[in-house]
Design an enzyme around this catalytic site. Sequence first.
Site, mmCIF file in Angstrom:
data_model
loop_
_atom_site.group_PDB
_atom_site.id
_atom_site.type_symbol
_atom_site.label_atom_id
_atom_site.label_comp_id
_atom_site.label_asym_id
_atom_site.label_seq_id
_atom_site.Cartn_x
_atom_site.Cartn_y
_atom_site.Cartn_z
ATOM 1 N N ASP A 415 6.240 -10.429 -0.487
ATOM 2 C CA ASP A 415 5.851 -9.172 -0.431
ATOM 3 C C ASP A 415 4.404 -8.887 -0.801
ATOM 4 O O ASP A 415 3.725 -9.593 -1.341
ATOM 5 C CB ASP A 415 6.671 -8.176 -0.992
ATOM 6 C CG ASP A 415 6.748 -6.818 -0.802
ATOM 7 O OD1 ASP A 415 5.861 -6.537 0.208
ATOM 8 O OD2 ASP A 415 7.537 -5.900 -1.213
ATOM 9 N N GLU A 470 12.997 2.331 3.587
ATOM 10 C CA GLU A 470 12.700 2.518 2.442
ATOM 11 C C GLU A 470 11.675 3.750 2.022
ATOM 12 O O GLU A 470 11.687 4.287 1.078
ATOM 13 C CB GLU A 470 11.974 1.343 1.862
ATOM 14 C CG GLU A 470 10.511 1.052 2.546
ATOM 15 C CD GLU A 470 9.760 -0.060 2.257
ATOM 16 O OE1 GLU A 470 10.472 -1.138 1.759
ATOM 17 O OE2 GLU A 470 8.536 -0.372 1.941
#
Length: 663
Positions: A415, A470
């Site tokens: 990430d 998200e």
Amino acid sequence: MLRITKIITLFVFVTVSSSAVLAQKETSFTLASPNSEIQVEVNIGKNITWTVSNRSHQVISPSRIAMTLENGEELGTTPKVRDSEKKEINTTIDAINYKKDIIEDHYNQLILKFNKNYGLIFRAYDSGVAYRFTTNRKKEFTIASEEVNFNFPEDHMIYIPYANDPANDVYQISFENLYQHIPLSEINKDTIAFAPVLVELPNGMKAAITEADLESYPGMFLKAGDNDFSLKGEFAGYPLEEEQGGHNGLQSFVTKRADYIAKTSGSRSFPWRVVIISNEDKELLNNDMIYKLASAPRIDDTSWIEPGKVTWDWWNDWNISGVDFKAGINTETYKYYTDFAAENGIENILLDEGWAPKGEILNTIPDIDLDEIISYAGSKGVGVWLWSGYLPLAQNMDEALATYSEMGVKGLKVDFMNRDDQKMVDFYYEISRKAAEHQLMLDFHGSYKPTGLQRTYPNVVNFEGVRGLENTKWSNTDFPLYDTRVPYIRMLAGPMDYTPGAMINASKDNFRAIHSAPMSQGTRVHQLALYVLYEAPFNMLADNPTNYKDEPESTAFIASVPTTFDETVALDGKVGEYAAIARRKHDIWYVGAITNWDARDLEIDLSFLPEGDYEAVIFKDGVNADKEATDYKREVINVKSGEQLNVHLANGGGWAARIYPAQ
């Protein structure tokens, strides 16, 4: 592995002497798609330009192609053609972990070779065109800039996602921005955008612009071109200085960039510049150009690569209930996730951010016994994935990959890269190669759009580069609108780590962004349909196991949907309004359809089914789903090939089905 069914090759060589070139004012080369509907014209004069038409309508008006080296040499200025070659290729590709198992790869190709040891390759497919530079030089060289232009003949509408505020480093972004739907003439000239973008052409045609086979080179941004109705490429300068920062110090921010974009080997091929062309919107739902243009697999043995679904902890904030331990980032919680996964045929669990101390990758927090979690999951037939921020992994790559591979970890979710300059693109390839050596799969979150890396390194099973679920934790984005745009735009580039699966669903009036107990916009069946509609070889279940246990019918459907398929059929759709897709795995078909906030009626044509009798397990919006978005109805009906199913989708709604041969 390439399985060749048919190759038709026609070589046409043109050799031009130096004196002939000097006397020649302009040379033109033409290339047609196999069905002859798409035409490419390349003009060689003082400069090199290309023009593209589809069904006699000009798509790209004359647009210059060039590359400038740091020493001032311009490839594409006063070019001298040394020779050319045309050929037709008609073959097939055995796809790995894809939306179909066999890809028909049929195109016509033009290779132009110029003096000064560089060349251009053009390809024309029935679904679009592409070109790339090549060089054949002995020594390394530095590229100052590449001139990429997409000029349009009219002021068409475009779907374009701007990058961040140019007051900061505009090239450092999450690649999740929303699409502006505006005329070409109104593109903000003070910022840049990222690909893919989608341009609306007359008569329902569309043209999407992106790139493929991006390797050791910066990714292509787009900005307003020099003409009123044009786009041009923009590339991040090479990073010279960086500093640690961002979320929990996991990112590397560029504080100084070079005035060049890449240092590169002398003999190589450069990324493809791609224009995907459709006559109907639904064609964009099943396009293979990026996969076709990518480099062939560099992993000989792919038998260990097993994509699938995974339980996710972060979106639902570890909010399990009805247990006698404190839920959170601890061993007991991940055993609970493991039990849920094993009971429902979910292949993996993921330990997202928090299992390691901030900024670290080689240690765990005291509440995590990673050996015990891996051992317990292994006893249940469940794989374990670990999340990692970019910088700690980049700084400890070899040790981290070796350590976690030896422990039995199946893959890493990486990430916060949030860049696509040459240095970062090199990181993608380095970790993909090294992870494959350790038989580790990769999911790139915080990433730029895919450009075919998942074909070259099939252990790469997903990418973010999308405004996923998200964002509902903090944003009031119009998700049903966005959900009906991305399959036609972002998904053209490749799989999307969108992370669907919300069990708390809300109508437009009832939605609220809540961080710890998040909900989705739109109906329950909208969420179920995304598992069919969105390409994601590694697909997450965003909600928590307790919520799934309370919704066994929905959970059973999600668990039943594969993440890779043998065949894909685009059924119907219109950008920003609705989309419907059918996919097959073995002899079972899965169908998904979604709409924006407008309720609508669709007709699902079952002609994709082979002859025979079938049963269909159908999930459809309930009669009250317009107000209570969790309302749905499950039914089992008998169907046959060629039947037309009338389907109603509520506001923000969906429709999903699993169709299998009747016993």
